[in-house]
Write an enzyme that holds these catalytic residues in place. Structure first.
Site, mmCIF file in Angstrom:
data_model
loop_
_atom_site.group_PDB
_atom_site.id
_atom_site.type_symbol
_atom_site.label_atom_id
_atom_site.label_comp_id
_atom_site.label_asym_id
_atom_site.label_seq_id
_atom_site.Cartn_x
_atom_site.Cartn_y
_atom_site.Cartn_z
ATOM 1 N N HIS A 119 0.713 -1.186 -0.024
ATOM 2 C CA HIS A 119 -0.010 -0.107 0.002
ATOM 3 C C HIS A 119 0.795 1.168 -0.044
ATOM 4 O O HIS A 119 0.303 2.384 0.376
ATOM 5 C CB HIS A 119 -0.991 0.001 1.216
ATOM 6 C CG HIS A 119 -2.073 -1.048 1.066
ATOM 7 N ND1 HIS A 119 -2.709 -1.461 2.233
ATOM 8 C CD2 HIS A 119 -2.309 -1.863 0.075
ATOM 9 C CE1 HIS A 119 -3.465 -2.307 2.005
ATOM 10 N NE2 HIS A 119 -3.318 -2.760 0.578
ATOM 11 N N SER A 189 -6.699 -7.567 9.768
ATOM 12 C CA SER A 189 -8.313 -8.358 9.949
ATOM 13 C C SER A 189 -8.712 -9.164 8.615
ATOM 14 O O SER A 189 -9.570 -9.646 8.648
ATOM 15 C CB SER A 189 -9.237 -6.966 10.072
ATOM 16 O OG SER A 189 -9.056 -6.133 8.870
HETATM 17 N N1 APR Z 1 -1.083 -7.828 17.876
HETATM 18 C C1 APR Z 1 -1.617 -8.458 16.894
HETATM 19 N N2 APR Z 1 -2.731 -8.097 16.311
HETATM 20 C C2 APR Z 1 -3.207 -6.921 16.668
HETATM 21 C C3 APR Z 1 -2.933 -6.181 17.625
HETATM 22 C C4 APR Z 1 -1.711 -6.456 18.209
HETATM 23 N N3 APR Z 1 -0.975 -6.105 19.353
HETATM 24 N N4 APR Z 1 -3.410 -5.018 17.698
HETATM 25 C C5 APR Z 1 -4.422 -5.251 16.976
HETATM 26 N N5 APR Z 1 -4.392 -6.354 16.317
HETATM 27 C C6 APR Z 1 -5.096 -6.826 15.189
HETATM 28 C C7 APR Z 1 -6.593 -6.617 15.295
HETATM 29 O O1 APR Z 1 -7.256 -7.558 16.153
HETATM 30 C C8 APR Z 1 -7.219 -6.598 13.813
HETATM 31 O O2 APR Z 1 -7.601 -7.756 13.392
HETATM 32 O O3 APR Z 1 -4.732 -6.184 14.108
HETATM 33 C C9 APR Z 1 -5.878 -6.048 13.065
HETATM 34 C C10 APR Z 1 -5.687 -4.714 12.378
HETATM 35 O O4 APR Z 1 -6.846 -4.744 11.413
HETATM 36 P P1 APR Z 1 -7.209 -3.494 10.671
HETATM 37 O O5 APR Z 1 -7.192 -2.304 11.624
HETATM 38 O O6 APR Z 1 -8.306 -3.545 9.672
HETATM 39 O O7 APR Z 1 -5.630 -3.324 9.861
HETATM 40 P P2 APR Z 1 -5.348 -3.896 8.436
HETATM 41 O O8 APR Z 1 -5.924 -5.255 8.155
HETATM 42 O O9 APR Z 1 -3.910 -3.595 8.504
HETATM 43 O O10 APR Z 1 -6.019 -3.011 7.231
HETATM 44 C C11 APR Z 1 -5.960 -3.205 5.987
HETATM 45 O O11 APR Z 1 -7.247 -1.322 5.503
HETATM 46 O O12 APR Z 1 -7.716 0.890 5.757
HETATM 47 C C12 APR Z 1 -6.920 -0.059 4.904
HETATM 48 O O13 APR Z 1 -4.983 0.588 3.749
HETATM 49 C C13 APR Z 1 -5.427 0.337 4.914
HETATM 50 O O14 APR Z 1 -3.512 -1.340 5.143
HETATM 51 C C14 APR Z 1 -4.879 -0.849 5.698
HETATM 52 C C15 APR Z 1 -6.006 -1.977 5.124
#
Ligand code: APR
Length: 248
Positions: A119, A189
């Site tokens: 990204h 997620s």
């Molecule tokens: N250790 C492991 N996992 C964690 C922790 C932690 N300390 N804290 C949070 N999480 C997990 C949450 O449970 C969730 O499943 O990290 C995940 C974060 O999910 P999102 O907020 O959806 O982030 P991500 O999956 O990276 O989003 C993907 O969405 O908005 C767009 O471009 C943006 O790259 C991003 C993409």
């Protein structure tokens, strides 16, 4: 949990081609917010307004200011033990590639050598119209600067919602995922495509899947080992177990 940590350690240390896919959760313990979940960015901000081309075109200053804030926040934070454990792991097993959805530059700052940024990277900028690229210029202020070549706006070199991912990175990510023996999913997620396809492609080609997440994700029911907890706590335990195994 100890049993699962040992199982994951054995699986990783015996792996020839290993791919790690990381999301915002791996940077949470560095103090960078995730996007979803109870305290996620998209709980209080509108992604269409702040992370889309339409949003930028309709209010360049608002979007530019938000990315400057994200850049300065990322620079103030440090890689956490999870990022650093991946650097250690890279030196302990043959072929490890980190594919990240994160733009915070923390994997590179931690010292990971093979990083595929699906990204983009918060440190990089490009012209809206022409091929001009730029790194952050301390002269820049709260308004999006103009391209020195064509006069159009400079924008973050980050993939916004509805935009294509960088072709080279995406093709490489698909290729290495489908050639992996072991695929480690950390802190995502699994809700955003095409990144969410990578573990499924790996599995379809015989890879074993390991997940580290504090909650269930879209992948949890499909992985071989599901480690529920913080990446900054679990990953170092796995790496320490591999290190102990190698030195015995
Ligand atoms: N250790 C492991 N996992 C964690 C922790 C932690 N300390 N804290 C949070 N999480 C997990 C949450 O449970 C969730 O499943 O990290 C995940 C974060 O999910 P999102 O907020 O959806 O982030 P991500 O999956 O990276 O989003 C993907 O969405 O908005 C767009 O471009 C943006 O790259 C991003 C993409």
């Amino acid at each position: 949990m100890e049993e699962l940590i040992s199982l994951a350690a054995r699986m990783l240390s015996g792996s020839n081609v290993t791919t790690v896919s990381t999301g915002a959760g791996i940077s949470k313990e560095s103090g960078i917010p995730t996007f979803r979940g109870s305290d996620g960015i998209w709980k209080s901000k509108n992604p269409k307004e702040l992370a889309s081309l339409e949003g930028f075109l309709s209010n360049p200053e608002l979007v530019w200011k938000w990315y400057m804030q994200r850049l300065f926040t990322a620079r103030e934070k440090d890689p956490n033990p999870a990022h650093l454990a991946l650097v250690d792991l890279e030196g302990m097993i043959p072929h490890l590639t980190v594919i990240t959805q994160n733009v915070d530059n923390l994997h590179r700052r931690a010292g990971s050598r093979k990083v595929v940024e699906l990204h983009g990277n918060i440190e990089h900028f490009r012209c809206l119209e022409c091929a001009h690229t730029a790194d952050f210029d301390p002269e820049w202020d709260d308004r999006p600067p103009r391209c020195p070549e064509c006069g159009s706006y400079i924008r973050p070199d980050i993939v916004w919602f509805g935009e294509q991912l960088p072709r080279t990175e995406l093709e490489y990510a698909f290729d290495i995922s489908s050639r992996s023996d072991t695929f480690l999913i950390i802190g995502t997620s699994g809700t955003v495509q095409p990144a969410a396809q990578l573990p499924i492609m790996a599995r379809r080609n015989g890879a074993r899947l390991i997940e580290i997440n504090v909650t269930e994700s879209a992948f949890t029911g499909q992985v071989d080992i599901s480690l529920q907890g913080k990446a900054g706590e679990i990953l170092p335990l796995i790496v320490n177990e591999i290190r102990a195994e190698n030195s015995s």
